[in-house]
Motif scaffolding. Structure first.
Motif, PDB file in Angstrom:
ATOM      1  N   GLU A 107       0.638  -1.504   0.265  1.00  0.00           N
ATOM      2  CA  GLU A 107       0.064  -0.246  -0.290  1.00  0.00           C
ATOM      3  C   GLU A 107       0.976   1.396  -0.215  1.00  0.00           C
ATOM      4  O   GLU A 107       0.281   2.246  -0.076  1.00  0.00           O
ATOM      5  N   ILE A 108       1.878   1.188   0.586  1.00  0.00           N
ATOM      6  CA  ILE A 108       3.027   2.252   0.796  1.00  0.00           C
ATOM      7  C   ILE A 108       3.263   2.184  -0.536  1.00  0.00           C
ATOM      8  O   ILE A 108       3.501   3.465  -1.211  1.00  0.00           O
ATOM      9  N   ILE A 109       3.577   2.130  -1.059  1.00  0.00           N
ATOM     10  CA  ILE A 109       4.146   1.964  -2.364  1.00  0.00           C
ATOM     11  C   ILE A 109       3.412   1.870  -3.179  1.00  0.00           C
ATOM     12  O   ILE A 109       3.153   3.192  -4.331  1.00  0.00           O
ATOM     13  N   ALA A 110       1.965   1.726  -3.077  1.00  0.00           N
ATOM     14  CA  ALA A 110       1.257   2.158  -3.997  1.00  0.00           C
ATOM     15  C   ALA A 110       0.846   3.788  -4.180  1.00  0.00           C
ATOM     16  O   ALA A 110       0.832   3.938  -5.119  1.00  0.00           O
ATOM     17  N   GLY A 111       0.588   3.604  -3.207  1.00  0.00           N
ATOM     18  CA  GLY A 111       0.215   5.450  -2.034  1.00  0.00           C
ATOM     19  C   GLY A 111       1.318   6.386  -3.043  1.00  0.00           C
ATOM     20  O   GLY A 111       0.804   7.593  -3.134  1.00  0.00           O
ATOM     21  N   LEU A 112       2.465   6.039  -3.260  1.00  0.00           N
ATOM     22  CA  LEU A 112       3.547   6.834  -3.439  1.00  0.00           C
ATOM     23  C   LEU A 112       3.427   6.588  -4.982  1.00  0.00           C
ATOM     24  O   LEU A 112       2.958   7.668  -5.352  1.00  0.00           O
ATOM     25  N   ILE A 116       1.997  10.332  -6.829  1.00  0.00           N
ATOM     26  CA  ILE A 116       3.547  10.807  -8.005  1.00  0.00           C
ATOM     27  C   ILE A 116       2.687  10.881  -9.137  1.00  0.00           C
ATOM     28  O   ILE A 116       2.792  12.246  -9.822  1.00  0.00           O
ATOM     29  N   ALA A 117       1.267   9.589  -9.550  1.00  0.00           N
ATOM     30  CA  ALA A 117       0.651  10.210 -11.042  1.00  0.00           C
ATOM     31  C   ALA A 117      -0.195  11.860 -10.998  1.00  0.00           C
ATOM     32  O   ALA A 117      -0.137  12.159 -11.811  1.00  0.00           O
ATOM     33  N   GLN A 118      -0.591  11.897  -9.702  1.00  0.00           N
ATOM     34  CA  GLN A 118      -1.777  12.969  -9.561  1.00  0.00           C
ATOM     35  C   GLN A 118      -1.084  13.641  -9.918  1.00  0.00           C
ATOM     36  O   GLN A 118      -1.282  15.227 -10.127  1.00  0.00           O
ATOM     37  N   ARG A 119      -0.225  14.219  -8.844  1.00  0.00           N
ATOM     38  CA  ARG A 119       0.705  15.099  -9.339  1.00  0.00           C
ATOM     39  C   ARG A 119       1.075  15.472 -10.344  1.00  0.00           C
ATOM     40  O   ARG A 119       1.396  16.608 -11.226  1.00  0.00           O
ATOM     41  N   GLY A 120       1.537  14.875 -10.846  1.00  0.00           N
ATOM     42  CA  GLY A 120       2.158  14.443 -12.605  1.00  0.00           C
ATOM     43  C   GLY A 120       1.108  15.602 -13.194  1.00  0.00           C
ATOM     44  O   GLY A 120       1.156  16.475 -14.414  1.00  0.00           O
TER      45      GLY A 120
ATOM     46  N   ALA B 110      12.223   3.764  -7.217  1.00  0.00           N
ATOM     47  CA  ALA B 110      13.071   2.279  -7.195  1.00  0.00           C
ATOM     48  C   ALA B 110      13.521   2.530  -5.879  1.00  0.00           C
ATOM     49  O   ALA B 110      13.617   1.230  -5.218  1.00  0.00           O
ATOM     50  N   GLY B 111      14.071   4.088  -5.551  1.00  0.00           N
ATOM     51  CA  GLY B 111      14.181   3.825  -3.713  1.00  0.00           C
ATOM     52  C   GLY B 111      13.875   3.599  -2.296  1.00  0.00           C
ATOM     53  O   GLY B 111      14.179   2.178  -1.716  1.00  0.00           O
ATOM     54  N   LEU B 112      12.540   3.560  -3.145  1.00  0.00           N
ATOM     55  CA  LEU B 112      12.064   3.093  -1.621  1.00  0.00           C
ATOM     56  C   LEU B 112      11.569   1.606  -1.449  1.00  0.00           C
ATOM     57  O   LEU B 112      11.547   1.200  -0.639  1.00  0.00           O
ATOM     58  N   LYS B 113      11.329   1.031  -2.719  1.00  0.00           N
ATOM     59  CA  LYS B 113      10.822  -0.111  -3.084  1.00  0.00           C
ATOM     60  C   LYS B 113      12.661  -0.984  -2.699  1.00  0.00           C
ATOM     61  O   LYS B 113      12.341  -1.891  -1.578  1.00  0.00           O
ATOM     62  N   GLN B 114      13.647  -0.957  -2.694  1.00  0.00           N
ATOM     63  CA  GLN B 114      14.680  -1.253  -2.612  1.00  0.00           C
ATOM     64  C   GLN B 114      15.088  -0.919  -0.842  1.00  0.00           C
ATOM     65  O   GLN B 114      14.912  -2.223  -0.394  1.00  0.00           O
ATOM     66  N   TYR B 115      14.815   0.370  -0.677  1.00  0.00           N
ATOM     67  CA  TYR B 115      14.383   0.368   1.008  1.00  0.00           C
ATOM     68  C   TYR B 115      13.963  -0.750   1.818  1.00  0.00           C
ATOM     69  O   TYR B 115      14.146  -1.085   2.311  1.00  0.00           O
TER      70      TYR B 115
END
Lengths: 124, 124, 124, 124
Positions: A107-112, A116-120, B110-115
DNA sequence: GTGGTCTAGACCACA
DNA sequence: GTGGTCTAGACCACA
């Protein structure tokens, strides 16, 4: 520049200057703006700027030359290390905060990604 | 609990309690631990806890019942909104900080995934 | 020359020149290097050298001859007295500092001997 | 307390407090005098004391507890290391200064012994 | 012009 | 009471 009143100003100035270095606005060996000039630009007291600079000098990122000014270190390895360190600190804090909000790793990765998509969209 | 000494403690306590609510340790309508107990648990002064509670009451997340204690709101919509809000704040801040370190959108993800991957190894 | 940035540079220059005189690099009556030359050699501003010289002239160790330059005094008694004075100052300060670190008289002497022995090894 | 006007006051305060720790006036874990009290005792500004303390905190010799005061570290190994370091610094500086005055190693040791003997007479 | 140090005084967070 | 941060302003060392 806007300051977050939850964190010391000198601390935010330090981060601001680190960012300038890491994004190439301030290259290795470059002269920093004069302390008094920075104080004016940031609408902050000279001592506050000096405190931020002092910590950067202690950390070996900035060197001070008497009567000449402050300069970014030419030790690029040191700068690379700084970037690595700051990045990890950010990732760690962000992860822990989001994890604490009961989000799973996915969920954290998806949320990020979503953020980012929204922000774009907003910024395009 | 460890406190970050760059941020006011009352502020960190507020976040801590929000997290307790959002992760189900404190359910809607639940009674919060007594202020004095919290102060002991967090090894913090009573005044400091009180300040955190005060802001939560103002925000409508906690309701205070005279002589009975403090309770999590039963307004689940309000709680959901809080979670949404806190999540967005975290994502926004993390993104901006990492972006400021000159990482691209892809590098941030990528950084987050890696972390997270690394962390998984350490903690398993 | 390396400067200690906790002590005024003009002060360190003064000591440096005194040492030159006491070790025979600059004999009684000898002409000192030109101020501008000293400034270049020490990578220091002319004003700073001038300030050091000024104090030496006041102290009667250096005499200035208009248009000709600055000269070490020919008063050898004055020079001997200077050496005596500087030596005592150093001994006194060193003793007091070490004494303040809770070392006994014997430990101070032993420590100095040990330091010199170690140093000898390194430099031989 | 008398200050040497050739060296920053905060620097001398730091050394003064280090000495207090190494001579047992301030034992490991002991509470330092309140900053404002120190400022009064040393007839110096609060900020100046704070600067000295700040460097000691950064160095890990002093720990600050919010609202409670500043305390000497309980890490005795750290304190021992500090003593060793300060002693060596003093010996090195004293040796170099005396060496620069054209004294031989033997003369330096003899001079120190003589100084201590004289001093003994004066103080007995 | 440029940085370094210090002061007096204020306001805040915390115990 | 105790420390932390910030400001306005001064003076000094150095280039």
């Amino acid at each position: 520049m806007q300051f977050d009143d939850k964190v010391p100003i000198y601390y935010q100035i330090k981060n601001y200057l680190y960012h300038e270095m890491l994004t190439g606005q301030l290259t290795p060996g470059a002269k920093l703006p004069a302390i008094r000039q920075l104080a004016v630009d940031l609408t902050v007291n000279v001592n506050t700027v000096q405190r931020a600079l002092g910590e950067m000098i202690t950390a070996g990122i900035v060197t001070s030359k008497r009567g000449k000014g402050n300069f970014v270190t030419t030790d690029t390895a040191r700068l690379a290390q700084l970037k690595e360190q700051l990045t990890m600190e950010q990732l760690e804090r962000a992860y822990e905060q989001l994890h604490a909000l009961n989000l799973t790793d996915d969920e954290i990765i998806a949320g990020l990604k979503q953020y980012i998509a929204q922000r774009g969209q907003q910024h395009d």
